[in-house]
Design a protein around this motif. Structure first.
Motif, PDB file in Angstrom:
ATOM      1  N   PRO A  23       0.849  -1.197   0.000  1.00 52.91           N
ATOM      2  CA  PRO A  23       0.000   0.000   0.000  1.00 52.91           C
ATOM      3  C   PRO A  23       0.885   1.249   0.000  1.00 52.91           C
ATOM      4  O   PRO A  23       1.862   1.323   0.733  1.00 52.91           O
ATOM      5  CB  PRO A  23      -0.793  -0.118   1.310  1.00 52.91           C
ATOM      6  CG  PRO A  23      -0.764  -1.578   1.633  1.00 52.91           C
ATOM      7  CD  PRO A  23       0.542  -2.090   1.119  1.00 52.91           C
ATOM      8  N   GLY A  24       0.575   2.189  -0.850  1.00 58.99           N
ATOM      9  CA  GLY A  24       1.366   3.417  -0.948  1.00 58.99           C
ATOM     10  C   GLY A  24       2.494   3.332  -1.964  1.00 58.99           C
ATOM     11  O   GLY A  24       3.209   4.306  -2.178  1.00 58.99           O
ATOM     12  N   ALA A  25       2.681   2.171  -2.606  1.00 56.30           N
ATOM     13  CA  ALA A  25       3.743   2.040  -3.611  1.00 56.30           C
ATOM     14  C   ALA A  25       3.407   2.854  -4.857  1.00 56.30           C
ATOM     15  O   ALA A  25       4.290   3.386  -5.518  1.00 56.30           O
ATOM     16  CB  ALA A  25       3.957   0.573  -3.979  1.00 56.30           C
ATOM     17  N   VAL A  26       2.110   2.957  -5.160  1.00 53.63           N
ATOM     18  CA  VAL A  26       1.669   3.759  -6.309  1.00 53.63           C
ATOM     19  C   VAL A  26       1.414   5.170  -5.793  1.00 53.63           C
ATOM     20  O   VAL A  26       0.550   5.396  -4.956  1.00 53.63           O
ATOM     21  CB  VAL A  26       0.380   3.162  -6.937  1.00 53.63           C
ATOM     22  CG1 VAL A  26      -0.095   4.022  -8.090  1.00 53.63           C
ATOM     23  CG2 VAL A  26       0.621   1.737  -7.394  1.00 53.63           C
ATOM     24  N   ARG A  27       2.216   6.107  -6.290  1.00 57.19           N
ATOM     25  CA  ARG A  27       2.130   7.493  -5.817  1.00 57.19           C
ATOM     26  C   ARG A  27       1.629   8.402  -6.935  1.00 57.19           C
ATOM     27  O   ARG A  27       1.953   8.189  -8.101  1.00 57.19           O
ATOM     28  CB  ARG A  27       3.508   7.973  -5.341  1.00 57.19           C
ATOM     29  CG  ARG A  27       4.059   7.140  -4.200  1.00 57.19           C
ATOM     30  CD  ARG A  27       5.485   7.502  -3.822  1.00 57.19           C
ATOM     31  NE  ARG A  27       6.453   7.588  -4.892  1.00 57.19           N
ATOM     32  CZ  ARG A  27       7.058   6.550  -5.478  1.00 57.19           C
ATOM     33  NH1 ARG A  27       6.761   5.327  -5.109  1.00 57.19           N
ATOM     34  NH2 ARG A  27       7.939   6.720  -6.429  1.00 57.19           N
ATOM     35  N   PHE A  28       0.882   9.419  -6.562  1.00 58.17           N
ATOM     36  CA  PHE A  28       0.357  10.392  -7.523  1.00 58.17           C
ATOM     37  C   PHE A  28       0.868  11.776  -7.196  1.00 58.17           C
ATOM     38  O   PHE A  28       1.063  12.130  -6.035  1.00 58.17           O
ATOM     39  CB  PHE A  28      -1.172  10.413  -7.521  1.00 58.17           C
ATOM     40  CG  PHE A  28      -1.771   9.254  -8.246  1.00 58.17           C
ATOM     41  CD1 PHE A  28      -1.933   9.289  -9.612  1.00 58.17           C
ATOM     42  CD2 PHE A  28      -2.158   8.125  -7.553  1.00 58.17           C
ATOM     43  CE1 PHE A  28      -2.479   8.218 -10.290  1.00 58.17           C
ATOM     44  CE2 PHE A  28      -2.699   7.047  -8.214  1.00 58.17           C
ATOM     45  CZ  PHE A  28      -2.857   7.090  -9.588  1.00 58.17           C
ATOM     46  N   GLU A  29       1.037  12.556  -8.258  1.00 58.78           N
ATOM     47  CA  GLU A  29       1.445  13.948  -8.142  1.00 58.78           C
ATOM     48  C   GLU A  29       0.586  14.701  -9.148  1.00 58.78           C
ATOM     49  O   GLU A  29       0.278  14.165 -10.222  1.00 58.78           O
ATOM     50  CB  GLU A  29       2.933  14.024  -8.519  1.00 58.78           C
ATOM     51  CG  GLU A  29       3.587  15.352  -8.426  1.00 58.78           C
ATOM     52  CD  GLU A  29       5.052  15.250  -8.874  1.00 58.78           C
ATOM     53  OE1 GLU A  29       5.569  16.306  -9.257  1.00 58.78           O
ATOM     54  OE2 GLU A  29       5.646  14.162  -8.864  1.00 58.78           O
ATOM     55  N   PHE A  30       0.194  15.909  -8.833  1.00 55.44           N
ATOM     56  CA  PHE A  30      -0.608  16.693  -9.755  1.00 55.44           C
ATOM     57  C   PHE A  30       0.137  17.976 -10.084  1.00 55.44           C
ATOM     58  O   PHE A  30       0.599  18.683  -9.192  1.00 55.44           O
ATOM     59  CB  PHE A  30      -1.988  17.002  -9.158  1.00 55.44           C
ATOM     60  CG  PHE A  30      -2.801  15.756  -8.950  1.00 55.44           C
ATOM     61  CD1 PHE A  30      -3.463  15.170 -10.005  1.00 55.44           C
ATOM     62  CD2 PHE A  30      -2.857  15.148  -7.704  1.00 55.44           C
ATOM     63  CE1 PHE A  30      -4.187  14.013  -9.819  1.00 55.44           C
ATOM     64  CE2 PHE A  30      -3.583  13.994  -7.509  1.00 55.44           C
ATOM     65  CZ  PHE A  30      -4.243  13.416  -8.578  1.00 55.44           C
ATOM     66  N   VAL A  31       0.285  18.236 -11.378  1.00 58.21           N
ATOM     67  CA  VAL A  31       1.019  19.422 -11.843  1.00 58.21           C
ATOM     68  C   VAL A  31       0.166  20.152 -12.874  1.00 58.21           C
ATOM     69  O   VAL A  31      -0.850  19.637 -13.337  1.00 58.21           O
ATOM     70  CB  VAL A  31       2.384  19.029 -12.456  1.00 58.21           C
ATOM     71  CG1 VAL A  31       3.299  18.437 -11.404  1.00 58.21           C
ATOM     72  CG2 VAL A  31       2.215  18.060 -13.604  1.00 58.21           C
TER      73      VAL A  31
END
Length: 150
Positions: A23-31
């Motif tokens: 859990p938490g291995a897939v990370r998201f960022e928004f730009v």
């Protein structure tokens, strides 16, 4: 990207049928998105960037190898899969697009490729191929002018 099913003992998140991750291995960022789009582009960070390290994925070694091969331009030199989506105007839809691309990659890599079984050409197909070659050779021989003394 949880599957909503029963949680297993090791507490891994199911990303595809044969691929799991912590859990938490897939990370998201928004730009901020680039390109045209009016004032919305200048004010909102709607472009989604998904990151997941290959080392964080849990699968059979053959599956991990195929993921690495098929990731292509999405794979960074540091061994991370980097997927971007900015075709929608909302963060949620772009995030879903990234998740869907990752899932498609993992499902495709999870599928075991069919092994090719070598087959012998039939006796009839060999005979037809040889006859066709002889016929073609005869056609070419008839094109030549006759030799002197024959």
């Amino acid at each position: 990207m949880s599957d909503g099913g029963s949680s297993n003992a090791s507490n891994l998140e199911r990303l595809a049928p044969a691929v799991r991750a912590q859990p938490g291995a897939v990370r998201f960022e928004f730009v901020k998105s680039s390109g045209p789009g009016g004032q919305n582009v200048n004010k909102r960070s709607t472009k989604a960037v998904l990151r997941v390290a290959l080392a964080d994925l849990v699968a059979r070694p053959s599956v991990l190898k195929r993921i690495e091969q098929q990731a292509g331009p999405w794979l960074t030199e540091s061994g991370e899969i980097l997927i971007e989506a900015d075709e929608h105007r909302s963060q949620k839809r772009n995030k879903e697009a990234c998740e869907e691309r990752l899932r498609a990659l993992l499902v495709k890599a999870s599928a075991e490729p069919k092994r090719r079984i070598a087959t012998k050409p039939s006796r009839g197909s060999v005979r037809r191929r040889i006859e066709a070659k002889k016929h073609r050779g005869e056609i070419k021989q008839r094109r030549k002018p006759p030799r002197a003394g024959e």
